[in-house]
Write a protein that holds these residues in place. Structure first.
Motif, mmCIF file in Angstrom:
data_model
loop_
_atom_site.group_PDB
_atom_site.id
_atom_site.type_symbol
_atom_site.label_atom_id
_atom_site.label_comp_id
_atom_site.label_asym_id
_atom_site.label_seq_id
_atom_site.Cartn_x
_atom_site.Cartn_y
_atom_site.Cartn_z
ATOM 1 N N ARG A 158 0.834 -1.205 0.000
ATOM 2 C CA ARG A 158 0.000 0.000 0.000
ATOM 3 C C ARG A 158 0.872 1.261 0.000
ATOM 4 N NH1 ARG A 158 -3.532 -3.613 2.725
ATOM 5 N NH2 ARG A 158 -2.373 -3.478 4.693
ATOM 6 N N ALA A 159 2.045 1.171 0.629
ATOM 7 C CA ALA A 159 2.936 2.340 0.674
ATOM 8 C C ALA A 159 3.796 2.464 -0.581
ATOM 9 C CB ALA A 159 3.828 2.250 1.914
ATOM 10 N N HIS A 160 4.145 1.320 -1.191
ATOM 11 C CA HIS A 160 5.095 1.356 -2.312
ATOM 12 C C HIS A 160 4.669 0.381 -3.420
ATOM 13 C CE1 HIS A 160 7.939 3.763 0.021
ATOM 14 N NE2 HIS A 160 7.756 2.923 1.033
ATOM 15 N N PRO A 161 3.562 0.618 -4.083
ATOM 16 C CA PRO A 161 3.143 -0.301 -5.160
ATOM 17 C C PRO A 161 4.117 -0.324 -6.328
ATOM 18 C CG PRO A 161 1.792 1.688 -5.163
ATOM 19 C CD PRO A 161 2.615 1.739 -3.914
ATOM 20 N N ASP A 162 4.960 0.694 -6.459
ATOM 21 C CA ASP A 162 5.917 0.750 -7.564
ATOM 22 C C ASP A 162 7.181 -0.063 -7.279
ATOM 23 O OD1 ASP A 162 6.447 2.626 -5.492
ATOM 24 O OD2 ASP A 162 7.882 3.652 -6.790
ATOM 25 N N TRP A 163 7.290 -0.665 -6.112
ATOM 26 C CA TRP A 163 8.478 -1.440 -5.776
ATOM 27 C C TRP A 163 8.464 -2.843 -6.367
ATOM 28 C CZ3 TRP A 163 10.234 -0.501 -0.012
ATOM 29 C CH2 TRP A 163 10.726 0.808 0.101
ATOM 30 N N VAL A 164 7.363 -3.264 -6.947
ATOM 31 C CA VAL A 164 7.286 -4.615 -7.492
ATOM 32 C C VAL A 164 7.697 -4.613 -8.959
ATOM 33 C CG1 VAL A 164 5.439 -5.238 -5.902
ATOM 34 C CG2 VAL A 164 4.866 -4.449 -8.209
ATOM 35 N N GLN A 165 7.989 -5.787 -9.465
ATOM 36 C CA GLN A 165 8.192 -5.957 -10.899
ATOM 37 C C GLN A 165 6.830 -5.851 -11.595
ATOM 38 O OE1 GLN A 165 10.048 -9.728 -11.651
ATOM 39 N NE2 GLN A 165 11.709 -9.409 -10.189
ATOM 40 N N TYR A 166 6.761 -5.013 -12.624
ATOM 41 C CA TYR A 166 5.504 -4.925 -13.369
ATOM 42 C C TYR A 166 5.752 -4.256 -14.711
ATOM 43 C CZ TYR A 166 5.071 0.080 -12.195
ATOM 44 O OH TYR A 166 5.280 1.439 -12.085
ATOM 45 N N GLN A 167 4.835 -4.500 -15.623
ATOM 46 C CA GLN A 167 4.857 -3.865 -16.939
ATOM 47 C C GLN A 167 3.792 -2.775 -16.957
ATOM 48 O OE1 GLN A 167 6.938 -4.397 -19.392
ATOM 49 N NE2 GLN A 167 7.954 -6.286 -18.724
ATOM 50 N N PRO A 168 4.124 -1.565 -17.359
ATOM 51 C CA PRO A 168 3.130 -0.475 -17.330
ATOM 52 C C PRO A 168 1.956 -0.770 -18.259
ATOM 53 C CG PRO A 168 5.086 0.163 -18.570
ATOM 54 C CD PRO A 168 5.419 -1.123 -17.900
ATOM 55 N N GLY A 169 0.764 -0.508 -17.753
ATOM 56 C CA GLY A 169 -0.439 -0.714 -18.543
ATOM 57 C C GLY A 169 -0.931 -2.141 -18.576
ATOM 58 N N ARG A 170 -0.204 -3.058 -17.937
ATOM 59 C CA ARG A 170 -0.592 -4.468 -17.934
ATOM 60 C C ARG A 170 -1.113 -4.864 -16.556
ATOM 61 N NH1 ARG A 170 -0.751 -5.655 -23.314
ATOM 62 N NH2 ARG A 170 1.293 -5.406 -24.313
ATOM 63 N N ARG A 171 -1.968 -5.868 -16.533
ATOM 64 C CA ARG A 171 -2.404 -6.424 -15.258
ATOM 65 C C ARG A 171 -1.223 -7.072 -14.550
ATOM 66 N NH1 ARG A 171 -7.281 -10.179 -17.108
ATOM 67 N NH2 ARG A 171 -5.804 -10.438 -18.824
ATOM 68 N N ARG A 172 -1.164 -6.949 -13.253
ATOM 69 C CA ARG A 172 -0.084 -7.532 -12.467
ATOM 70 C C ARG A 172 -0.468 -8.961 -12.091
ATOM 71 N NH1 ARG A 172 2.232 -2.405 -8.882
ATOM 72 N NH2 ARG A 172 1.948 -0.860 -10.523
ATOM 73 N N THR A 173 0.265 -9.905 -12.649
ATOM 74 C CA THR A 173 -0.035 -11.316 -12.405
ATOM 75 C C THR A 173 0.251 -11.663 -10.953
ATOM 76 O OG1 THR A 173 0.611 -11.817 -14.673
ATOM 77 C CG2 THR A 173 0.456 -13.665 -13.140
ATOM 78 N N GLU A 174 -0.700 -12.320 -10.328
ATOM 79 C CA GLU A 174 -0.513 -12.763 -8.949
ATOM 80 C C GLU A 174 -0.528 -14.286 -8.904
ATOM 81 O OE1 GLU A 174 -3.128 -10.980 -6.108
ATOM 82 O OE2 GLU A 174 -3.036 -9.007 -7.061
ATOM 83 N N PHE A 175 0.602 -14.881 -8.542
ATOM 84 C CA PHE A 175 0.668 -16.292 -8.191
ATOM 85 C C PHE A 175 0.708 -16.362 -6.677
ATOM 86 C CE2 PHE A 175 2.950 -17.768 -12.310
ATOM 87 C CZ PHE A 175 1.735 -17.786 -12.969
#
Length: 703
Positions: free
Chosen positions: A405-422
């Protein structure tokens, strides 16, 4: 030992029983000469004087013969190095110099330096022969040596080494494949013309393959024949490509990264060092190869390997997420009573982690479950005579966590794409300095908050959305995440030298020489079924020693996987082949089961020095009805034997032991019965196993 001849253009590295030779031509082509039995410098110079085979049609004279094939020039094999700038692609180097560094106990190192004057890339090839072994460690360093006005250089591919093998009539490839709960399955297949590629595209070593290969001429057995093998020290995505060339030569290249899309962008003054790709030649079959790899890791890779690992209890299968201080105390009392030496609280002790969808990233004790932190429980565990350990998964975060909640940008992600959750989790980007600083602060504070002796470091999902928005070269995430992991572990170990670490990745998902240089043991597989484990442990033993192979006794039936029912005896003997652990719900075990467990643990402690530090002989593989392994250390030997099931009431074949003195006698430590070494070697040991899933332990001491 490193010898130099041929006017400084022939090099010979010699270990305890093997030699490795290479030479530089007048055109600065670095060619492989020999990898096999020990030879002299005069022999190497004679090989260097032999001309290359004559030109044939469309074939290259260099293919399969170069020590480090680059892209460019008359080469058609898979290159170990591919570079590009905006103006030019490929490498054309000029030899500069060699250096020999005497490393004392660590071994001597040969460095060969080259320079590409067009791309301004300096290339150093490293060869280190570890003292007391035949293992050759190879790696490369690529540096941008241009000025500030020169263009950056992209390393599309930078493998650690290329291994060249001689011509043989036939080649066979051995490797370890699998999946979750079925890791380290040994496969031996004929090597056909073309390429065989193994690796991981997952961001970690993976359950699918271990980064190890072995090659033989199709005639090697467990205790005879030449075997060439190599293992990569890297805990991220990787690739090893083995190619049988048209003229019968074999070459294997390997390194970090799963494709040629790019590893690193080098600005002027920057450099990249590949992981180590270690190689070994032996002439005593697959068994001698394994024993040499084990000795090398115990001497030069695994921290504190001279110390035996304690008997462990882990609370996961007893409680899952129903963790409470009172419940852990009850388990700890039972564990101490049967002889456990290390008590580990698994998942569910921190944040809001009462299920698998919350809490990852918030590494502070759950205030409802541990209102006074972990110290009271840790103190109680120590008072019971055990060490105290905890489970963490620092590289992961749940969206339902204070950290995310404090740092959502700290994860690996592609901009504009859904963030896959396993598993309801995302992967933190450890390539970022701020992420590593946060994790350091959290984990360092945790390790200071209570007397914690052991950390089980888990990693429970693969890379999927490996993006780094805003970074000028986001592709570097694949490499820099692993370097960030290594840096964090190194920093924690330096600050807390008394804390041991285990590498766990849903079982065998991160096992390699790189992570083993920073951890004390590994979790071999989530599969704790004692019969399934025999094949997993057999494959594991091809490269790694029992000293790091964690193996648990869990409840029967085995509810996690196949509901197989097995005796406590069979479960213990299966797990005694490595670092013994208990993972069952001890509160539910009967008094008879606890008494039997206490006896098995006492027996394991007696044989532990031999199992964890001895030489391994695989007497019969787990594919047979009767399988067995033997460990030899000094005057002692231990045999563990397992019977899958008996057919037609027939007795089992005798086990012909190995590594004993035929002129000596050996006493059974349990019964006092005396056996002659020659008889055990040539006629064998009768196990007396009967029925289904029977097992036995034999411990002999030389008189």
């Amino acid at each position: 030992m490193i010898d130099v001849g041929g006017d400084g253009r022939v090099w010979l590295l010699s270990g305890t029983g093997s030699s490795y030779a290479l030479r530089l031509t007048e055109r600065d082509e670095l060619l492989h000469l020999h990898w096999g039995p020990r030879i002299t410098l005069a022999d190497a110079e004679a090989l260097a004087a032999e001309p290359l085979p004559g030109h044939r049609g469309f074939e290259s004279l260099l293919d399969g013969r170069e020590e480090y094939p680059v892209e460019g020039g008359p080469r058609f094999v898979r290159p170990a190095l591919t570079t590009r700038t905006e103006a030019v692609r490929g490498t054309d180097w000029v030899y500069e110099e060699y250096q020999v560094h005497e490393g004392g106990a660590g071994g001597d190192e040969l460095r060969l330096h080259f320079h590409d004057p067009v791309q301004h890339v300096d290339i150093a090839l490293h060869y280190r022969l570890r003292t007391g072994t035949d293992v050759i460690e190879r790696w490369a360093t690529l540096s941008h040596g241009g000025g500030d006005r020169t263009a950056p250089v992209e390393l599309l591919r930078a493998d650690a080494a290329a291994w060249s093998l001689p011509v043989r009539d036939h080649w066979r490839l051995s490797h370890l494949h699998g999946r979750w709960a079925a890791e380290s399955q040994l496969a031996r297949t004929d090597l056909s013309h073309g390429e065989h590629v193994i690796g991981s595209r997952r961001g970690h070593t993976s359950h699918a393959h271990l980064p190890w290969i072995a090659l033989d001429a199709g005639d090697a057995g467990e205790e005879h024949g030449e075997v060439w093998s190599a293992a990569l020290a890297w805990s991220g995505s990787w690739r090893i490509a083995v190619q049988l060339l048209p003229d019968g030569l074999v070459q294997a290249v390997g390194g970090a990264g799963h494709d040629d899309a790019g590893l690193v962008l080098l600005a002027p003054g920057e450099s990249y060092t590949t992981p180590v790709f270690a190689g070994l030649w032996t002439d005593g079959g697959f068994g001698a190869s394994s024993r040499a790899w084990h000795a090398y890791q115990l001497a030069h890779v695994i921290p504190g390997a001279e110390q035996s690992r304690p008997v462990l209890y882990n609370s996961w299968e007893a409680t899952y997420f129903e963790v409470s201080e009172a419940g852990q105390r009850a388990l700890a009392r039972r564990a101490a009573d049967v002889g456990v030496e290390l008590f580990v609280v698994d998942d569910g002790w921190f944040g809001t982690r009462t299920h698998d969808a919350a809490g990852l990233g918030d590494w502070t004790p759950n205030p409802d479950r541990f209102p006074n932190g972990l110290k009271p429980l840790a103190d109680d565990v120590h008072a019971l005579g055990m060490q105290f350990g905890i489970w963490v998964e620092p590289e992961m975060v749940n969206p339902d966590s204070d950290l995310y909640r404090a740092h959502p940008d700290w994860v690996q992600y592609q901009p504009g794409r859904r963030r896959t959750e396993f598993r309801n989790q995302l992967i933190l980007n450890l390539a970022r300095d701020d992420v590593r600083d946060y994790l350091w602060q959290q984990l360092d504070t945790l390790l200071h908050s209570a007397p914690i002796d052991y950390v089980k470091w888990d990693f429970n999902r693969c890379f999927t959305d490996a993006g780094w928005p805003g970074d000028p070269y986001p592709q570097r995430l694949w490499v820099d995440h692993v370097h960030g992991l290594y840096a964090l572990l190194d920093r924690l170990r330096a600050a807390h030298p008394g804390v041991a670490f285990e590498s766990c990745s849903g079982g065998g998902g991160r096992i390699d020489l790189g992570i083993l240089s920073r951890t004390d043991q590994v979790w071999t597989s989530d599969n704790t079924d004692p019969l399934d484990r025999l094949a997993i442990q057999d494959g594991f033993s091809q490269i790694h020693p029992a000293r790091v192979m964690a193996a648990w006794v869990t409840d029967s039936p085995n509810e996690q996987l196949n509901d197989r029912v097995s005796s406590l005896r069979y479960r213990f003997v299966s797990s005694m082949a490595g670092v013994l652990g208990i993972g069952g719900d001890l509160v539910k075990w009967s008094e008879d089961e606890l008494t039997e467990a206490r006896e098995w643990i006492t027996r394991y402690k007696t044989i532990r020095p031999v199992v964890q530090h001895g030489e391994l002989y695989r007497l019969r593989p787990p594919s047979e009805e009767l399988s067995a392994v033997q460990y030899v250390r000094g005057d002692e030997t231990v045999v563990l034997a397992w019977l899958r099931h008996q057919r037609h009431g027939e007795p089992q074949p005798a086990l012909r032991l190995r590594g004993l003195d035929p002129a000596a006698t050996y006493s059974d430590v349990a019964t006092g019965e005396v056996h002659r070494g020659a008889v055990l070697l040539h006629h064998g040991l009768r196990t007396g196993l009967r029925g289904d899933l029977d097992a036995a332990v034999f411990h002999f001491r030389r008189n």
